[in-house]
Design an enzyme around this catalytic site. Sequence first.
Site, PDB file in Angstrom:
ATOM      1  CB  SER A 141      43.599  43.593  33.761  1.00  8.11           C
ATOM      2  OG  SER A 141      44.331  43.714  32.574  1.00  8.11           O
ATOM      3  CE  LYS A 167      44.957  40.375  31.857  1.00 10.31           C
ATOM      4  NZ  LYS A 167      43.735  39.781  31.250  1.00 10.31           N
ATOM      5  CE  LYS A 169      45.685  43.871  29.485  1.00  7.25           C
ATOM      6  NZ  LYS A 169      45.099  42.819  28.621  1.00  7.25           N
ATOM      7  CG  ASP A 195      46.674  39.660  28.557  1.00  7.79           C
ATOM      8  OD1 ASP A 195      47.110  39.131  27.503  1.00  7.79           O
ATOM      9  OD2 ASP A 195      45.504  40.081  28.677  1.00  7.79           O
ATOM     10  CD  GLU A 220      44.836  36.994  29.414  1.00  9.38           C
ATOM     11  OE1 GLU A 220      45.076  37.170  30.632  1.00  9.38           O
ATOM     12  OE2 GLU A 220      43.895  37.547  28.827  1.00  9.38           O
ATOM     13  CG  ASP A 245      41.845  37.236  25.822  1.00 15.75           C
ATOM     14  OD1 ASP A 245      40.778  37.136  25.207  1.00 15.75           O
ATOM     15  OD2 ASP A 245      42.152  38.294  26.437  1.00 15.75           O
ATOM     16  CE  LYS A 269      39.023  39.055  27.823  1.00 13.25           C
ATOM     17  NZ  LYS A 269      39.766  40.073  27.052  1.00 13.25           N
ATOM     18  N   GLY A 297      37.747  40.103  31.164  1.00 16.91           N
ATOM     19  CA  GLY A 297      36.884  41.282  31.093  1.00 16.91           C
ATOM     20  C   GLY A 297      37.178  42.083  29.845  1.00 16.91           C
TER      21      GLY A 297
HETATM   22  O1  OSB Z   1      43.281  41.133  27.036  1.00 13.72           O
HETATM   23  O2  OSB Z   1      42.148  40.674  28.774  1.00 13.72           O
HETATM   24  C1  OSB Z   1      42.420  41.457  27.854  1.00 13.72           C
HETATM   25  C2  OSB Z   1      40.467  44.699  28.320  1.00 13.72           C
HETATM   26  C3  OSB Z   1      40.099  44.951  27.012  1.00 13.72           C
HETATM   27  C4  OSB Z   1      40.518  44.094  26.021  1.00 13.72           C
HETATM   28  C5  OSB Z   1      41.300  43.001  26.323  1.00 13.72           C
HETATM   29  C6  OSB Z   1      41.655  42.730  27.632  1.00 13.72           C
HETATM   30  C7  OSB Z   1      41.271  43.616  28.641  1.00 13.72           C
HETATM   31  C8  OSB Z   1      41.641  43.497  30.046  1.00 13.72           C
HETATM   32  C9  OSB Z   1      40.737  44.212  31.041  1.00 13.72           C
HETATM   33  O3  OSB Z   1      42.650  42.970  30.411  1.00 13.72           O
HETATM   34  C10 OSB Z   1      40.188  43.418  32.134  1.00 13.72           C
HETATM   35  C11 OSB Z   1      38.948  44.048  32.755  1.00 13.72           C
HETATM   36  O4  OSB Z   1      37.934  44.234  32.045  1.00 13.72           O
HETATM   37  O5  OSB Z   1      38.966  44.323  33.968  1.00 13.72           O
HETATM   38 MG    MG Z   2      43.819  39.139  27.543  1.00 14.60          MG
END
Ligand code: OSB
Ligand code: MG
Length: 391
Positions: A141, A167, A169, A195, A220, A245, A269, A297
């Site tokens: 991510s 992924k 952001k 995301d 996402e 999410d 998660k 994650g």
């Molecule tokens: O939106 O998926 C998310 C990390 C912290 C809070 C929200 C998100 C995330 C990530 C990290 O995208 C993914 C990872 O832990 O490798």
């Molecule tokens: Mg997310």
Amino acid sequence: MVEHGPRIANASVFEVALPLLKTFVTGFGETSSRHTVLIHLVDDEGFEGWGEAPALDHPFYLSETTSTTFSVTVEYALPLALQSNSFDPHDIARAMAPIRGNTFARAGVEAAYWALNSARERRPISALLGGTLTRVPVGESLSIADTLDETLEEVSLRLDEGYRRIKLKIRPGWDIEVVRAVRESFGDEILLQVDANASYDLDDVDVLRALDDFGLLCIEQPLGYDDMEGSAVLQRQLDTPICLDESIRNPTDARRALDIDACRNINVKPGRVGGLVASLEIHDLCVERGIPLWCGGMLESGIGRSANLALCSLPGFSQPADMSPASVLYSDDLVDPTYIVESDGHVKVPIAPGLGFDVVPSRIIDRSVRFATFDASTQIIRERSLDDVAL
Ligand code: OSB
Ligand code: MG
């Protein structure tokens, strides 16, 4: 209720600093400090279990923070679990069910019981969950960067390292261009998704529709964390599956989202949905409805990643998990050796009984900023000085 079975001899809760190697930038803002909550159980036969309750430090992703999670764990989640006198994670989840929300706290306590049971029964957590895969595909991510070049460089690095999926952001102003740049540089074959972390609204439908041209696995959480109805309105106007999410905090939310077609893809998660028992329920629902799901994650330490990996061994996890390795996130992990991403972008599901990784007690103690412990004789959890820590 187990009347004469094994008992918990000691239970502790830690708030641990996990300094990030670089600030994580997303649609909800910047995360530069990362503290997490750990739960440690030891039973009267000497078996132990670790769990992680990985809320973020701030209330900008979801309402819970590290502090609220520490407090609810110490004051409610762990006492309810301990009072049940059961070791069965399903009983533990039920015992904590009167707690509204506060999913990270409940998930962390439940995870410690899964690890404890795994150690006692000498079977990996994945086997206790009914998982079958021994290796799981993962993706990174990617934080929002200052320049497109920076992102392209990182994507290139990860693809070379074998990551199976990228992924990106996104947020308003950092979306179509970065997706186009990645497609132009790396082609249509790579698995790509975005995301938004709840940073758009329905007025942005044109931008979100433009993303339909890039063959993304999913978009996402485009809309507000609590706007499931809006997501259903948006999904009707998009070809790309929306993945939820933030909006899915429990199995009921997942059912509602699928019933109203608010998403066609789900990110699970364990921390966000209240634990592995709840994650299993969402898994079964998605399999029944033919909805792809994958494990997200929370920048967990290896302790939380262990539970995520065990979950990913279930057959319904049909898309790569978010699992940037600890070496990318932190200077070092709380477990050693930590998991590694192999050259074909897979991570091994831990097979050793218990957590499946060896925790490094000195790192946990050195980085702890708060500590509370359960006294078996008084049945009371107290915040203690870190000088009292023994691991
Ligand atoms: O939106 O998926 C998310 C990390 C912290 C809070 C929200 C998100 C995330 C990530 C990290 O995208 C993914 C990872 O832990 O490798
Ligand atoms: Mg997310």
